[in-house]
Design a protein around this motif. Structure first.
Motif, short mmCIF file in Angstrom:
data_model
loop_
_atom_site.label_atom_id
_atom_site.label_comp_id
_atom_site.label_asym_id
_atom_site.label_seq_id
_atom_site.Cartn_x
_atom_site.Cartn_y
_atom_site.Cartn_z
N PHE A 337 0.86 -1.19 0.00
CA PHE A 337 0.00 0.00 0.00
C PHE A 337 0.90 1.24 0.00
O PHE A 337 1.09 1.89 1.03
CB PHE A 337 -0.91 0.01 1.23
CG PHE A 337 -2.04 -0.98 1.15
CD1 PHE A 337 -3.32 -0.57 0.75
CD2 PHE A 337 -1.84 -2.30 1.46
CE1 PHE A 337 -4.36 -1.48 0.67
CE2 PHE A 337 -2.88 -3.22 1.39
CZ PHE A 337 -4.13 -2.81 0.99
N THR A 338 1.44 1.59 -1.13
CA THR A 338 2.33 2.75 -1.21
C THR A 338 2.39 3.28 -2.62
O THR A 338 2.22 2.54 -3.59
CB THR A 338 3.75 2.37 -0.73
OG1 THR A 338 4.59 3.52 -0.82
CG2 THR A 338 4.33 1.25 -1.57
N LEU A 339 2.65 4.59 -2.73
CA LEU A 339 2.89 5.22 -4.01
C LEU A 339 4.35 5.11 -4.43
O LEU A 339 4.69 5.40 -5.58
CB LEU A 339 2.50 6.70 -3.95
CG LEU A 339 1.03 7.03 -3.65
CD1 LEU A 339 0.88 8.54 -3.38
CD2 LEU A 339 0.13 6.62 -4.80
N HIS A 340 5.22 4.71 -3.50
CA HIS A 340 6.66 4.71 -3.74
C HIS A 340 7.07 3.48 -4.55
O HIS A 340 6.33 2.51 -4.68
CB HIS A 340 7.42 4.69 -2.42
CG HIS A 340 7.18 5.88 -1.56
ND1 HIS A 340 8.13 6.85 -1.35
CD2 HIS A 340 6.10 6.27 -0.84
CE1 HIS A 340 7.64 7.78 -0.53
NE2 HIS A 340 6.41 7.44 -0.21
N HIS A 341 8.31 3.52 -5.03
CA HIS A 341 8.94 2.31 -5.52
C HIS A 341 9.06 1.34 -4.35
O HIS A 341 9.25 1.74 -3.20
CB HIS A 341 10.34 2.60 -6.08
CG HIS A 341 10.31 3.36 -7.37
ND1 HIS A 341 9.96 2.79 -8.57
CD2 HIS A 341 10.62 4.66 -7.65
CE1 HIS A 341 10.03 3.69 -9.54
NE2 HIS A 341 10.43 4.83 -9.01
N ALA A 342 8.94 0.07 -4.63
CA ALA A 342 9.03 -0.94 -3.57
C ALA A 342 9.67 -2.19 -4.13
O ALA A 342 9.78 -2.37 -5.35
CB ALA A 342 7.63 -1.25 -3.02
N ASP A 343 10.11 -3.04 -3.22
CA ASP A 343 10.68 -4.33 -3.62
C ASP A 343 9.53 -5.25 -3.99
O ASP A 343 9.03 -6.04 -3.19
CB ASP A 343 11.49 -4.91 -2.45
CG ASP A 343 12.11 -6.26 -2.82
OD1 ASP A 343 12.20 -6.55 -4.03
OD2 ASP A 343 12.47 -7.01 -1.89
N TYR A 344 9.08 -5.10 -5.24
CA TYR A 344 7.92 -5.85 -5.73
C TYR A 344 8.20 -6.23 -7.18
O TYR A 344 8.88 -5.48 -7.91
CB TYR A 344 6.66 -4.98 -5.63
CG TYR A 344 5.37 -5.75 -5.82
CD1 TYR A 344 4.90 -6.59 -4.81
CD2 TYR A 344 4.64 -5.66 -7.00
CE1 TYR A 344 3.72 -7.31 -4.96
CE2 TYR A 344 3.46 -6.37 -7.16
CZ TYR A 344 3.01 -7.20 -6.15
OH TYR A 344 1.85 -7.91 -6.31
N PRO A 345 7.72 -7.37 -7.64
CA PRO A 345 8.05 -7.81 -9.00
C PRO A 345 7.43 -7.01 -10.13
O PRO A 345 7.65 -7.34 -11.30
CB PRO A 345 7.56 -9.26 -9.02
CG PRO A 345 6.55 -9.36 -7.94
CD PRO A 345 7.01 -8.41 -6.88
N ALA A 346 6.65 -6.00 -9.82
CA ALA A 346 6.09 -5.13 -10.85
C ALA A 346 6.37 -3.68 -10.48
O ALA A 346 6.24 -3.29 -9.31
CB ALA A 346 4.58 -5.35 -10.99
N ASP A 347 6.76 -2.89 -11.47
CA ASP A 347 7.06 -1.49 -11.19
C ASP A 347 6.76 -0.65 -12.42
O ASP A 347 6.65 -1.16 -13.55
CB ASP A 347 8.54 -1.34 -10.80
CG ASP A 347 8.80 -0.02 -10.08
OD1 ASP A 347 7.83 0.63 -9.65
OD2 ASP A 347 9.98 0.36 -9.95
N LEU A 348 6.63 0.64 -12.20
CA LEU A 348 6.37 1.58 -13.30
C LEU A 348 7.07 2.89 -12.99
O LEU A 348 7.06 3.37 -11.85
CB LEU A 348 4.86 1.82 -13.45
CG LEU A 348 4.43 2.76 -14.58
CD1 LEU A 348 3.16 2.25 -15.24
CD2 LEU A 348 4.19 4.17 -14.08
N THR A 349 7.71 3.46 -14.00
CA THR A 349 8.43 4.72 -13.88
C THR A 349 8.09 5.60 -15.08
O THR A 349 7.95 5.10 -16.20
CB THR A 349 9.95 4.48 -13.86
OG1 THR A 349 10.28 3.66 -12.73
CG2 THR A 349 10.71 5.80 -13.75
N VAL A 350 7.96 6.89 -14.84
CA VAL A 350 7.70 7.85 -15.90
C VAL A 350 8.73 8.97 -15.78
O VAL A 350 8.91 9.55 -14.71
CB VAL A 350 6.28 8.44 -15.83
CG1 VAL A 350 6.02 9.39 -17.00
CG2 VAL A 350 5.22 7.34 -15.81
#
Length: 475
Positions: A337-350
Motif C-alpha cells: 500500500f504505497t505510491l513509492h517504488h518498492a521491492d515488488y516484481p512489478a514497477d512503473l516509472t515515468v
C-alpha cells in the motif's frame, strides 16, 4: 504516506463527490427555471387519456411522512384536464390512496401505469367491477379537487403520505375521455437554483483544493529515487546515451514468476478488495490533479512536480494491483500500500518532462489518442455477456447468447487455467500479457498529459521495457 495528506485527499474526494451531487441538483433546478412558462409552471406535455370505465386514476404517489412547511409553501403541484365533450362536467381531484381504494372498491376503473410522449403511448391497468360509484362531488376526503366543463385546473400543496390523482365524470358515469397535463410551480426557483449552484462551486473549490494539497504532499513524499523519473537528461554524456539507446518515457516492468499457486488466482478478486477501495479515492484524486495539471501546462508549459509524482505513484499502484490480479496474474505476492517504488516484481516509472506543449494539452488526451483507444478497446477492453433480445436488428436470433472479451482477458483466462493444472506461467504468454499492459499504461500516461511523446503502435513484449534506437534525442 503522511497521514495529514492522506486525510486531506480522502476528505477532498468526499467533498468533491458531494459537490458534484449538489451541482447536479443545481443544474436540474436551473433547467427547470428555464423551462418555466409565463405562469411560472413547469409542465409535462398534454396526454390524451381515455377509458370506458368510471374513473382514471394514477399509480400511488408516496411522499415522505413529513414535508418541511417552507418547501410545501413554495411548491404547488397543478393538473389540467380538458374533456373531449365540451358540455360534459369532469372532476379532477387528489386524495389519500386508502380513501380512493375504498371508494372505488368493486367499481370498474383504470390505472394509468405509464405515459410516453415521443411517440405518445399510454399504458393502462384495468380493474374490473360491477358496482356504481357514489357521486364524487359528495366525498369529504378530497385533499384538493376541481370540477367544471372545458378546461379544469387543480392546484395542490404537497403533503406527506400516499396520494392518488383521480379523473372522473362529475356524475360518476362511465366513459372518461380527457386531455391531461401535469406540472409544478416553484416560487423563487431562479434564486434557489443560483444558491445551489453557488454552494456546489464553493464545495468543489474546497474539495479540489484539498485533493491538490493532499496529492502534492504525497507526490513529494513519493519523489523517485531514480534519475529517469526525477530530472531530465541534461549532461552531454547522458544525452548521447539517450540518443543511441532510448526508451519510451513510460517504463513498465514485471518479473515472470518461477512458480505460482494453482488456485489462489480464483480468489484474488476478494483479496484485492482493500486495494480497490483505496484506488477508488486515488483515482478520484488522479482525475482532479490531471485536470489541474492540464491548466498549469496550458499557462506555463510545466507539469507541477508534486502532482506529477503523485499521478505516477497512482499509476504504479494500479499496475501492481493489476499485475497481482486479473490483468496479468503475474505474482502471488500481495501488493504494498504505497505510491513509492518498492521491492515488488512489478514497477512503473515515468520520466519527468521539463517542458510540455501548451497546445497539445487540449487535444492529445482525446483526439490524438483516439487511434490507440480503438486498438486497446480490442486488446484490453473487457468482458461483456448477455442474451440478444427481440427487436435487436441483425444481432441474431432472440435469446441467443453472446460473449465478447478482450484479447488480454482471454490470455489471462488461459494463464489462470494453465496455472490451475501446472502451477507454471508459460513464458511466451507472460511476455504477451506484459506487452499489452505496457501499451495500456503508455497510452494512459500520454492521455494523463505526462509526456508529449506519442505512444508507439507496437507490443514491446517481455518483462522489461526494450531499448529502441532513436536518431534524435528526446527533449
Amino acid at each position: 504516506m503522511g497521514i495529514n495528506r492522506v486525510f486531506a485527499l480522502v476528505i477532498g474526494c468526499v467533498v468533491s463527490l458531494v459537490a458534484f451531487a449538489v451541482l447536479g441538483v443545481g443544474v436540474l433546478l436551473f433547467f427547470g427555471y428555464v423551462a418555466q412558462d409565463d405562469e411560472g409552471r413547469i409542465s409535462l406535455p398534454t396526454a390524451p387519456l381515455t377509458t370506458a370505465s368510471r374513473a382514471l386514476v394514477s399509480e400511488d404517489v408516496a411522499l415522505v411522512d413529513s414535508i418541511d412547511p417552507q418547501v410545501s409553501d413554495r411548491v404547488t403541484v397543478s393538473a389540467r384536464v380538458t374533456s373531449s365533450d365540451p358540455a360534459r362536467e369532469v372532476l379532477i381531484g387528489i386524495a389519500p390512496t386508502a380513501d380512493v381504494r375504498d371508494y372505488l372498491r368493486g367499481v370498474a376503473h383504470t390505472v394509468v401505469t405509464d405515459v410516453e410522449f415521443a411517440p405518445f403511448r399510454a399504458r393502462y391497468d384495468t380493474v374490473p367491477g360491477n358496482g356504481t360509484a357514489a357521486s364524487p362531488l359528495d366525498q369529504p376526503w378530497w385533499s384538493a379537487s376541481s370540477t367544471g366543463t372545458g378546461t379544469t385546473q387543480l392546484e395542490w400543496k404537497p403533503q406527506g403520505g400516499s396520494w392518488t390523482l383521480v379523473v372522473m365524470n362529475a356524475d360518476g358515469s362511465a366513459g372518461v375521455d380527457v386531455d391531461v397535463s401535469a406540472g409544478v410551480r416553484v416560487q423563487s426557483l431562479g434564486p434557489v437554483a443560483a444558491s445551489v449552484l453557488a454552494a456546489s462551486a464553493i464545495l468543489l473549490v474546497l474539495g479540489v483544493g484539498s485533493i491538490v494539497f493532499g496529492a502534492a504532499g504525497l507526490g513529494k513524499r513519493a519523489a523517485p529515487e531514480t534519475v529517469a523519473e526525477s530530472e531530465p537528461l541534461d549532461e552531454p554524456h547522458a544525452l548521447l546515451s539517450a540518443t543511441e539507446h532510448s526508451r519510451y518515457p513510460v517504463v513498465l516492468t514485471g518479473t515472470r514468476p518461477v512458480s505460482l499457486s494453482r488456485g489462489l488466482w480464483i480468489v484474488k478478486w476478494l483479496l484485492a478488495v482493500p486495494h480497490y477501495i483505496v484506488l477508488l479515492f486515488l483515482a478520484a484524486g488522479f482525475v482532479v490533479t490531471t485536470f489541474v495539471a492540464g491548466v498549469a501546462i496550458l499557462f506555463t508549459g510545466r507539469y507541477p512536480r508534486g502532482l506529477f509524482h503523485f499521478n505516477v505513484g497512482v499509476l504504479r499502484w494500479v499496475w501492481r494491483v493489476q499485475f497481482y490480479s486479473y490483468s496479468a496474474l503475474g505474482t502471488d505476492r500481495y501488493p504494498p500500500f504505497t505510491l513509492h517504488h518498492a521491492d515488488y516484481p512489478a514497477d512503473l516509472t515515468v520520466e519527468y518532462p521539463e517542458r510540455l506543449s501548451r497546445g497539445k494539452v487540449l487535444i492529445k488526451w482525446w483526439l490524438l489518442a483516439i487511434p490507440h483507444y480503438l486498438v486497446l478497446s480490442l486488446l484490453a477492453g473487457g468482458w461483456y455477456a448477455g442474451f440478444r433480445l427481440a427487436g435487436s436488428g441483425d444481432a441474431g436470433p432472440t435469446g441467443q447468447p453472446y460473449l465478447f472479451g478482450s484479447v488480454l482477458g482471454v490470455l489471462v483466462l488461459i494463464a489462470g487455467i494453465t496455472l490451475l493444472f501446472t502451477g507454471r506461467y508459460p513464458r511466451g504468454l507472460f511476455d504477451l500479457v506484459l506487452g499489452i499492459n505496457r501499451w495500456v499504461f503508455r497510452v494512459a500516461a500520454y492521455a494523463a498529459l505526462m509526456t508529449d511523446e506519442y505512444p508507439p503502435f507496437r507490443l514491446d513484449m517481455g518483462p522489461d521495457d526494450i531499448e529502441v534506437s532513436s536518431e534524435t534525442p528526446r527533449r
